[in-house]
Design a protein around this motif. Structure first.
Motif, PDB file in Angstrom:
ATOM      1  N   THR A  30       0.830  -1.228   0.000  1.00  0.00           N
ATOM      2  CA  THR A  30       0.000   0.000   0.000  1.00  0.00           C
ATOM      3  C   THR A  30       0.854   1.263   0.000  1.00  0.00           C
ATOM      4  O   THR A  30       0.651   2.189   0.789  1.00  0.00           O
ATOM      5  CB  THR A  30      -0.965   0.019   1.213  1.00  0.00           C
ATOM      6  N   ILE A  31       1.839   1.270  -0.904  1.00  0.00           N
ATOM      7  CA  ILE A  31       2.704   2.439  -1.057  1.00  0.00           C
ATOM      8  C   ILE A  31       2.099   3.314  -2.153  1.00  0.00           C
ATOM      9  O   ILE A  31       2.305   3.086  -3.348  1.00  0.00           O
ATOM     10  CB  ILE A  31       4.148   2.026  -1.427  1.00  0.00           C
ATOM     11  N   GLY A  32       1.297   4.294  -1.733  1.00  0.00           N
ATOM     12  CA  GLY A  32       0.565   5.105  -2.695  1.00  0.00           C
ATOM     13  C   GLY A  32       0.851   6.588  -2.612  1.00  0.00           C
ATOM     14  O   GLY A  32       1.481   7.077  -1.676  1.00  0.00           O
ATOM     15  N   GLN A  33       0.352   7.309  -3.610  1.00  0.00           N
ATOM     16  CA  GLN A  33       0.547   8.747  -3.733  1.00  0.00           C
ATOM     17  C   GLN A  33      -0.410   9.507  -2.808  1.00  0.00           C
ATOM     18  O   GLN A  33      -1.563   9.131  -2.641  1.00  0.00           O
ATOM     19  CB  GLN A  33       0.283   9.175  -5.181  1.00  0.00           C
ATOM     20  N   TYR A  34       0.119  10.581  -2.226  1.00  0.00           N
ATOM     21  CA  TYR A  34      -0.717  11.497  -1.440  1.00  0.00           C
ATOM     22  C   TYR A  34      -0.885  12.775  -2.236  1.00  0.00           C
ATOM     23  O   TYR A  34       0.096  13.358  -2.707  1.00  0.00           O
ATOM     24  CB  TYR A  34      -0.079  11.786  -0.073  1.00  0.00           C
ATOM     25  N   VAL A  35      -2.125  13.199  -2.414  1.00  0.00           N
ATOM     26  CA  VAL A  35      -2.433  14.349  -3.266  1.00  0.00           C
ATOM     27  C   VAL A  35      -2.505  15.617  -2.435  1.00  0.00           C
ATOM     28  O   VAL A  35      -3.123  15.646  -1.364  1.00  0.00           O
ATOM     29  CB  VAL A  35      -3.779  14.133  -4.006  1.00  0.00           C
ATOM     30  N   LYS A  36      -1.869  16.689  -2.948  1.00  0.00           N
ATOM     31  CA  LYS A  36      -1.903  17.971  -2.252  1.00  0.00           C
ATOM     32  C   LYS A  36      -3.325  18.536  -2.207  1.00  0.00           C
ATOM     33  O   LYS A  36      -4.094  18.382  -3.144  1.00  0.00           O
ATOM     34  CB  LYS A  36      -0.989  18.979  -2.966  1.00  0.00           C
ATOM     35  N   GLU A  37      -3.617  19.242  -1.124  1.00  0.00           N
ATOM     36  CA  GLU A  37      -4.934  19.856  -0.987  1.00  0.00           C
ATOM     37  C   GLU A  37      -5.164  20.936  -2.036  1.00  0.00           C
ATOM     38  O   GLU A  37      -6.289  21.209  -2.442  1.00  0.00           O
ATOM     39  CB  GLU A  37      -5.079  20.467   0.414  1.00  0.00           C
ATOM     40  N   LEU A  38      -4.065  21.583  -2.489  1.00  0.00           N
ATOM     41  CA  LEU A  38      -4.172  22.667  -3.456  1.00  0.00           C
ATOM     42  C   LEU A  38      -4.318  22.161  -4.888  1.00  0.00           C
ATOM     43  O   LEU A  38      -4.565  22.947  -5.802  1.00  0.00           O
ATOM     44  CB  LEU A  38      -2.935  23.581  -3.369  1.00  0.00           C
ATOM     45  N   GLY A  93      15.849  11.383  -5.233  1.00  0.00           N
ATOM     46  CA  GLY A  93      14.407  11.366  -5.482  1.00  0.00           C
ATOM     47  C   GLY A  93      13.685  10.355  -4.620  1.00  0.00           C
ATOM     48  O   GLY A  93      12.586  10.627  -4.110  1.00  0.00           O
ATOM     49  N   PHE A  94      14.304   9.189  -4.424  1.00  0.00           N
ATOM     50  CA  PHE A  94      13.680   8.152  -3.604  1.00  0.00           C
ATOM     51  C   PHE A  94      13.586   8.606  -2.152  1.00  0.00           C
ATOM     52  O   PHE A  94      12.586   8.327  -1.467  1.00  0.00           O
ATOM     53  CB  PHE A  94      14.477   6.849  -3.686  1.00  0.00           C
ATOM     54  N   GLN A  95      14.609   9.309  -1.679  1.00  0.00           N
ATOM     55  CA  GLN A  95      14.570   9.831  -0.320  1.00  0.00           C
ATOM     56  C   GLN A  95      13.394  10.786  -0.140  1.00  0.00           C
ATOM     57  O   GLN A  95      12.691  10.757   0.872  1.00  0.00           O
ATOM     58  CB  GLN A  95      15.885  10.551   0.011  1.00  0.00           C
ATOM     59  N   ASP A  96      13.177  11.631  -1.159  1.00  0.00           N
ATOM     60  CA  ASP A  96      12.051  12.567  -1.125  1.00  0.00           C
ATOM     61  C   ASP A  96      10.722  11.810  -1.077  1.00  0.00           C
ATOM     62  O   ASP A  96       9.833  12.124  -0.274  1.00  0.00           O
ATOM     63  CB  ASP A  96      12.113  13.473  -2.357  1.00  0.00           C
ATOM     64  N   ASP A  97      10.584  10.794  -1.925  1.00  0.00           N
ATOM     65  CA  ASP A  97       9.358   9.986  -1.954  1.00  0.00           C
ATOM     66  C   ASP A  97       9.165   9.238  -0.641  1.00  0.00           C
ATOM     67  O   ASP A  97       8.044   9.136  -0.124  1.00  0.00           O
ATOM     68  CB  ASP A  97       9.412   8.976  -3.114  1.00  0.00           C
ATOM     69  N   TYR A  98      10.246   8.713  -0.100  1.00  0.00           N
ATOM     70  CA  TYR A  98      10.167   7.920   1.134  1.00  0.00           C
ATOM     71  C   TYR A  98       9.657   8.761   2.304  1.00  0.00           C
ATOM     72  O   TYR A  98       8.819   8.307   3.100  1.00  0.00           O
ATOM     73  CB  TYR A  98      11.539   7.341   1.476  1.00  0.00           C
ATOM     74  N   ILE A  99      10.136  10.000   2.387  1.00  0.00           N
ATOM     75  CA  ILE A  99       9.695  10.900   3.457  1.00  0.00           C
ATOM     76  C   ILE A  99       8.205  11.190   3.322  1.00  0.00           C
ATOM     77  O   ILE A  99       7.466  11.233   4.306  1.00  0.00           O
ATOM     78  CB  ILE A  99      10.511  12.207   3.437  1.00  0.00           C
ATOM     79  N   ASP A 107       4.700  16.321   1.788  1.00  0.00           N
ATOM     80  CA  ASP A 107       5.878  17.112   2.132  1.00  0.00           C
ATOM     81  C   ASP A 107       7.077  16.191   2.264  1.00  0.00           C
ATOM     82  O   ASP A 107       7.183  15.433   3.237  1.00  0.00           O
ATOM     83  CB  ASP A 107       5.656  17.884   3.440  1.00  0.00           C
ATOM     84  N   GLY A 108       7.976  16.265   1.299  1.00  0.00           N
ATOM     85  CA  GLY A 108       9.168  15.439   1.326  1.00  0.00           C
ATOM     86  C   GLY A 108      10.357  16.229   1.835  1.00  0.00           C
ATOM     87  O   GLY A 108      10.284  16.896   2.869  1.00  0.00           O
ATOM     88  N   GLN A 223      -1.634   3.344 -13.513  1.00  0.00           N
ATOM     89  CA  GLN A 223      -1.507   2.268 -12.534  1.00  0.00           C
ATOM     90  C   GLN A 223      -0.412   2.576 -11.526  1.00  0.00           C
ATOM     91  O   GLN A 223      -0.379   2.019 -10.429  1.00  0.00           O
ATOM     92  CB  GLN A 223      -1.165   0.951 -13.241  1.00  0.00           C
ATOM     93  N   VAL A 224       0.525   3.472 -11.943  1.00  0.00           N
ATOM     94  CA  VAL A 224       1.661   3.815 -11.089  1.00  0.00           C
ATOM     95  C   VAL A 224       2.200   5.179 -11.510  1.00  0.00           C
ATOM     96  O   VAL A 224       2.090   5.570 -12.673  1.00  0.00           O
ATOM     97  CB  VAL A 224       2.773   2.739 -11.199  1.00  0.00           C
ATOM     98  N   PHE A 225       2.787   5.908 -10.561  1.00  0.00           N
ATOM     99  CA  PHE A 225       3.462   7.174 -10.836  1.00  0.00           C
ATOM    100  C   PHE A 225       4.965   6.958 -10.706  1.00  0.00           C
ATOM    101  O   PHE A 225       5.408   6.141  -9.887  1.00  0.00           O
ATOM    102  CB  PHE A 225       3.025   8.265  -9.858  1.00  0.00           C
ATOM    103  N   MET A 226       5.747   7.696 -11.489  1.00  0.00           N
ATOM    104  CA  MET A 226       7.198   7.555 -11.365  1.00  0.00           C
ATOM    105  C   MET A 226       7.713   8.204 -10.086  1.00  0.00           C
ATOM    106  O   MET A 226       8.761   7.826  -9.567  1.00  0.00           O
ATOM    107  CB  MET A 226       7.933   8.116 -12.589  1.00  0.00           C
ATOM    108  N   GLY A 227       6.988   9.195  -9.545  1.00  0.00           N
ATOM    109  CA  GLY A 227       7.417   9.863  -8.328  1.00  0.00           C
ATOM    110  C   GLY A 227       8.680  10.675  -8.553  1.00  0.00           C
ATOM    111  O   GLY A 227       9.236  10.714  -9.653  1.00  0.00           O
ATOM    112  N   ASP A 228       9.161  11.312  -7.497  1.00  0.00           N
ATOM    113  CA  ASP A 228      10.417  12.057  -7.597  1.00  0.00           C
ATOM    114  C   ASP A 228      11.584  11.112  -7.857  1.00  0.00           C
ATOM    115  O   ASP A 228      12.601  11.517  -8.411  1.00  0.00           O
ATOM    116  CB  ASP A 228      10.676  12.842  -6.305  1.00  0.00           C
TER     117      ASP A 228
END
Length: 326
Positions: A30-38, A93-99, A107-108, A223-228
């Motif tokens: 369940t490693i998913g994207q969090y969407v900004k409120e803005l 980039g992975f560090q940013d995503d992991y945070i 907020d990464g 199905q997936v995002f590349m992320g930072d």
């Protein structure tokens, strides 16, 4: 040309193969994207979509590049520096995503922390070019050569860091970063092939192929995002290829869409701070078109077309400058 084709096909096939088990892994964890409120309201449905897909893109790029480079007997120090830079940007980039994932938010890394990492990594190819390339401190456009001296290292770092951030900003819609990146990296591969930078050409082709494969999983509805993990690394690689392949000037055209996305943010912030008014409904500019009721597919198609046109222009300009017309 054969090895470039091999690299492209390997990148695409490997990305397609690696994508299935990695996406399954993300779903189970369940490693998913969090969407900004803005973010635009339409983005709410993207909440929970698996992210960090850049991991399998980068693995495909590196594997395809190494195999093709060895087949072509071009596994040189230049190639290793390029790939090592890609690896470092991937970790950043992975560090940013992991945070973000750990904090269950969007907020990464801090802006300063991310920027310092990008600059530090950009020093690797910059210093390598200065130490090994007799034209390292020169800015060349065909027959036009300008000695930038001590200014060049700053320009090189700006190009690599700027490309990393610009591509990262573009990664905001399903399929947008991948579809605009494909023509950009194809242009890089062809220009590098023409100029004799075989390593740069092979790696650029592997990226283009991997992005084609990634589109299967990232096209609307993704199905997936590349992320930072992916966007910071691939953008940094784009700038690195331009520096290592000595086509820095042409990057303005190759990365035209990414430059436009970045400028839209700069213009928006500058306008709001000075006049209190916004030029765009939302920045980066792809969000502006979303709020103008353009569908996601239409935005991606238009942006990819524009990227393709500018990529062709870059190749054409290379021919113009090399033949001494200007």
């Amino acid at each position: 040309m054969i090895m470039i084709t091999v690299s492209f096909l390997l990148g695409m096939i490997l990305c397609l193969l690696f994508g299935v088990p990695y996406i399954d892994f993300l779903k189970k964890r369940t490693i998913g994207q969090y969407v900004k409120e803005l973010a635009p309201e339409s983005h709410a449905k993207k909440q929970g979509t698996p992210t960090t897909g850049g991991v399998f893109i980068i693995i495909a790029i590196i594997t395809a590049s190494l195999i093709t480079l060895m087949l072509a007997q071009r596994l040189s120090a230049d190639a290793l520096i390029i790939l090592l830079t890609l690896v470092f940007y991937t970790f950043a980039g992975f560090q940013d995503d992991y945070i973000k994932i750990k904090g269950k938010g969007n907020d990464g890394l801090t802006a300063r922390g991310k920027f310092l990492r990008q600059v530090a990594i950009a020093l690797l190819p910059t210093l390598y070019v200065l130490m090994t390339n007799p034209f390292g401190a020169y800015f060349s456009i065909g027959h036009w050569v300008i000695n930038l001296g001590y200014v060049y290292p700053f320009l090189s770092i700006f190009i690599i860091t700027g490309a990393s951030n610009a591509y990262n900003l573009t990664d905001g819609l399903d399929g947008l970063a991948a579809s605009t990146g494909i023509p950009a990296f194809i242009a890089c591969a062809l220009i590098a092939m023409f100029t004799g930078y075989s390593e740069v050409a092979i790696i650029a082709a592997a990226v283009a192929g991997a992005l084609v494969g990634f589109l299967k999983y990232n096209k609307p509805k993704a199905q997936v995002f590349m992320g930072d993990t992916g966007s910071l690394a691939i953008g940094g690689l784009l700038g690195t290829l331009a520096v290592m392949g000595k086509f820095e000037f042409l990057l303005i055209f190759i990365a035209a869409v990414f430059v436009a996305e970045t400028l839209s943010v700069i213009i928006q912030v500058a306008s709001f701070k000075t006049t209190g008014k916004r030029v765009f409904k939302m920045a980066p500019v792809h969000h502006h078109f979303e709020l103008c009721n353009w569908s996601e597919k239409k935005i991606v198609l238009v942006f990819a077309t524009v990227s393709s046109v500018f990529a062709i222009m870059a190749i054409g300009l290379y021919e113009v400058f090399v033949k001494g017309i200007l």
